[in-house]
Design an enzyme around this catalytic site. Structure first.
Site, PDB file in Angstrom:
ATOM      1  N   GLY A 155      -0.487   1.251   5.324  1.00  0.00           N
ATOM      2  CA  GLY A 155      -0.221   0.411   6.463  1.00  0.00           C
ATOM      3  C   GLY A 155      -1.433  -0.342   7.166  1.00  0.00           C
ATOM      4  N   GLY A 156      -2.378  -0.820   6.213  1.00  0.00           N
ATOM      5  CA  GLY A 156      -3.472  -1.486   6.853  1.00  0.00           C
ATOM      6  C   GLY A 156      -4.324  -0.701   7.587  1.00  0.00           C
ATOM      7  N   SER A 194     -11.699  -2.267   2.946  1.00  0.00           N
ATOM      8  CA  SER A 194     -10.442  -1.593   3.114  1.00  0.00           C
ATOM      9  C   SER A 194     -10.361  -0.689   4.216  1.00  0.00           C
ATOM     10  CB  SER A 194     -10.027  -0.976   1.832  1.00  0.00           C
ATOM     11  OG  SER A 194      -8.970  -0.218   2.029  1.00  0.00           O
ATOM     12  N   SER A 195      -9.087  -0.609   4.812  1.00  0.00           N
ATOM     13  CA  SER A 195      -8.616   0.510   5.510  1.00  0.00           C
ATOM     14  C   SER A 195      -8.396   1.844   4.871  1.00  0.00           C
ATOM     15  CB  SER A 195      -7.592  -0.135   6.530  1.00  0.00           C
ATOM     16  OG  SER A 195      -8.179  -1.072   7.382  1.00  0.00           O
ATOM     17  N   THR A 253       0.685  -1.176   0.201  1.00  0.00           N
ATOM     18  CA  THR A 253       0.028   0.112  -0.063  1.00  0.00           C
ATOM     19  C   THR A 253       0.692   1.253   0.074  1.00  0.00           C
ATOM     20  OG1 THR A 253      -1.644  -1.198   1.301  1.00  0.00           O
ATOM     21  CG2 THR A 253      -2.097   1.244   0.936  1.00  0.00           C
ATOM     22  N   THR A 313      -2.739  -0.038  -3.652  1.00  0.00           N
ATOM     23  CA  THR A 313      -2.411  -1.281  -3.048  1.00  0.00           C
ATOM     24  C   THR A 313      -2.456  -2.390  -3.586  1.00  0.00           C
ATOM     25  OG1 THR A 313      -2.311  -2.236  -1.027  1.00  0.00           O
ATOM     26  CG2 THR A 313      -4.466  -1.963  -2.035  1.00  0.00           C
ATOM     27  N   ASP A 315      -8.327  -9.505   2.076  1.00  0.00           N
ATOM     28  CA  ASP A 315      -9.043  -8.528   2.926  1.00  0.00           C
ATOM     29  C   ASP A 315     -10.509  -8.718   3.023  1.00  0.00           C
ATOM     30  OD1 ASP A 315      -7.351  -6.339   3.708  1.00  0.00           O
ATOM     31  OD2 ASP A 315      -7.560  -5.327   1.940  1.00  0.00           O
TER      32      ASP A 315
HETATM   33  N1  GLY Z   1      -5.319  -3.990   1.497  1.00  0.00           N
HETATM   34  C1  GLY Z   1      -5.169  -3.103   2.801  1.00  0.00           C
HETATM   35  C2  GLY Z   1      -6.491  -2.438   2.845  1.00  0.00           C
HETATM   36  O1  GLY Z   1      -7.126  -2.023   1.753  1.00  0.00           O
HETATM   37  O2  GLY Z   1      -6.798  -2.094   3.833  1.00  0.00           O
END
Ligand code: GLY
Length: 575
Positions: A480-481, A459-460, A388, A406, A430
């Protein structure tokens, strides 16, 4: 012990008011310096810029320069954002690229409106909610490595859609810096060098990745070595000026489908042909007299708004930035935000009660829980390293773009199609592989986010723009997630509540709490006194070298300031 937190926080907060509020500016300067030292940063190395006309923030210098090159050639913020995305896909190929997807939040100065573009990957049409079960048991590794882990990429469709609607240049013009970097080589940065070294055993198993990212003797390259991605350069050129047509409907789609299937995946040409990005209505909510715009589901932008809503009545400025009462309040609010994150998912498949979640009643209830909360504290678990990347652009016309892109975890599915040089994502991780089974970021699977054909995983990623009197004043994004959500939150607070400039806000040590596992991750640059105070309050803390990266731009006419995050080699550039 936690039930006592409210009074403890209040008592400490009152005592802290006088001293810490006065000291907060001084402290932030000291803490920033300490953060940069801890990260091995040269204090004289500046990842920020102060510019009159336009600013680009990206996760490395080459990607930021790509955006500035396009702006100086007459492009607008959208042209520059697409150029920066493509360049980041080359220079941070570990994190993002044509084989991934993302979200883009756009403010158009011409229309005075916000636009949210979802080019998130989708589950294949043949996907099922039990596709990651093996012998009746969930097998998370299958969602992270190999062909079955790959979701249908959205990156090319999204960048094409943004450029066609709001850009002024042709795709080949904005792709030129990325093509140059891929064809002529680019020096490998610290973040990518670390990632390659860490992943070397897995990279060596994939002929495509091995040929690009390992040296001929199989060893990992060092910082500053040149990486060449000639196949990727040729692919970018082959996309011409109609990249979505070329990527989703032609030879490339057949080739990628065949490659994915040869590695156990189920994506077919029908999946590529069916992929469409989605223009969505952004979410927004007031915070301290300003308006905060974010991406809607399946992003976690709404969670950032909820957290801000819970914090607003507390008037954080009086607590002192990163003081123990401030951090304790953040922890509780973050935890409640992550409780609600479980209600988010792809809105085409589940009803996300967004109006309820953002209503004053709901936010007051969540705030109340945040102040009287008592959860067991299981063993701490480390946050995962990640893929990401973020980017942000503000141009001289007043357009603003924040995007997050990402391939999910580092090197995605750990597969590169050797013909096209495209690294394929592992975005299927995810989704909820099964109820209660955590993904790579330790986020537990919930039914709303279970796999279905054509569904987008939660997603975050949370690109965010803050507005005053109808005009953007702050653009923030992160990677970073789940640390994106809490990182973006903290940088917004640093700027809005504490009036910090982007560099100080981005550098300031951060914390992260996501409820499960119930452990507070604290960057080691956070002063020991704050860590001790949180431990004494009963929080289970784990000190980590650093959390995810966040970049920011503050915007006033003729006065733009940007900062990339030194944690990941980020950079701001402008003129
Ligand atoms: N792949 C990490 C996110 O989308 O949260």
């Amino acid at each position: 012990m936690r039930t006592a937190d409210a009074s403890l926080i209040a008592a400490r907060g009152t005592r802290a008011l006088l001293g810490l509020a006065l000291l907060s500016t001084l402290m932030s300067i000291f803490i920033c310096a300490q953060a940069r030292q801890t990260l091995g940063e040269d204090l004289s190395a500046d990842t920020s810029v102060h510019a009159q006309h336009a600013v680009v923030v990206a996760e490395n210098a080459e990607a930021a320069a790509a955006g500035v090159e396009i702006l100086k050639a007459g492009g607008n913020a959208i042209d520059a954002a697409v150029a920066t995305s493509l360049a980041t896909g080359v220079t941070h190929a570990t994190s993002c690229g044509l084989g991934g997807g993302g979200f883009m939040l756009i403010y158009s100065a011409r229309t005075g409106k916000f636009y949210a573009l979802d080019y998130r990957e989708r589950a294949p049409l043949k996907a099922t909610c039990t596709m990651f079960f093996h012998d009746g048991k969930p097998d998370e590794e299958m969602a992270r490595n190999g062909g079955l882990a790959v979701a249908v990429p959205g990156e090319v469709a999204g960048l094409d859609a943004a450029l066609s609607r709001f850009g002024t240049m042709k795709f080949q013009q904005v792709a030129a810096p990325a093509i140059r970097l891929a064809r002529d080589g680019h020096p490998i940065g610290e973040h990518m060098a670390r990632g390659i070294a860490y992943m070397a055993p897995q990279i060596s198993e994939d002929p495509g990745l091995k040929s690009v990212f390992l040296k001929a003797d199989g060893s990992a390259p060092k910082i500053g070595d040149l990486i060449f991605q000639k196949k990727l350069a040729a692919t970018l050129i082959s996309l011409g000026n109609h990249p979505a047509d070329k990527f989703y409907h032609g030879k490339l789609a057949s080739q990628l489908s065949a490659f994915i299937q040869a590695h156990g995946g189920i994506i077919s040409t029908a999946d590529f042909a069916a992929y469409q990005p989605v223009w969505r209505e952004p979410l927004h909510r007031a915070y301290l007299g300003e308006e905060v715009y974010v991406m809607p589901p399946p992003s976690s932008g709404g969670v950032v708004l909820e957290m801000l809503g819970m914090l607003e009545p507390g008037r954080l400025a009086g607590l002192g930035v990163n003081s123990p009462p401030y951090l304790a309040r953040l922890i509780e609010v973050m935890r409640q935000g992550f409780v609600d994150r479980e209600k988010y998912a792809d809105p085409a498949f589940v009803n996300v009660p967004i109006a309820t979640l953002l209503s004053p009643e709901h936010i007051n209830q969540a705030r109340d829980r945040a102040l009287h909360h008592n959860l067991p504290a299981p063993d701490p678990t480390a946050a995962h390293d990640h893929g990401t990347a973020m980017l942000a652009v503000a141009d001289s016309e007043g357009n603003v773009v924040v995007a997050t892109t990402t391939i999910n975890t580092i090197f995605g599915s750990k597969l590169m199609d050797p013909e096209s040089g495209i690294i394929l994502n592992d975005e299927m991780d995810d989704f909820a592989v099964a109820k209660g089974v955590p993904n790579a970021f330790k986020l537990e699977g919930v039914v709303r986010n279970e796999i279905a054909p054509g569904k987008r995983p939660l997603s975050s990623m949370s690109p965010t723009i803050v507005v005053k009197n109808g005009k953007p004043i702050l653009a923030v994004g992160g990677s970073g997630g789940p640390t994106i959500i809490t990182g973006v939150l903290q940088v917004v607070l640093d700027v809005v509540d504490y009036h910090m400039e982007p560099r100080a806000a981005v550098d300031l040590p951060r914390i992260h709490e996501q409820g499960v596992p119930d452990v507070v991750l604290i960057e080691q640059a956070m002063p020991a006194a704050a860590r001790t105070a949180l431990s004494e309050m009963g929080y289970k803390i784990r000190v980590v070298p650093m959390l995810g990266a966040v970049g920011a731009i503050t915007i006033e006419p003729g006065n733009l300031r940007g900062a990339g995050d030194p944690r990941k080699g980020g950079m701001a550039a402008g003129y």
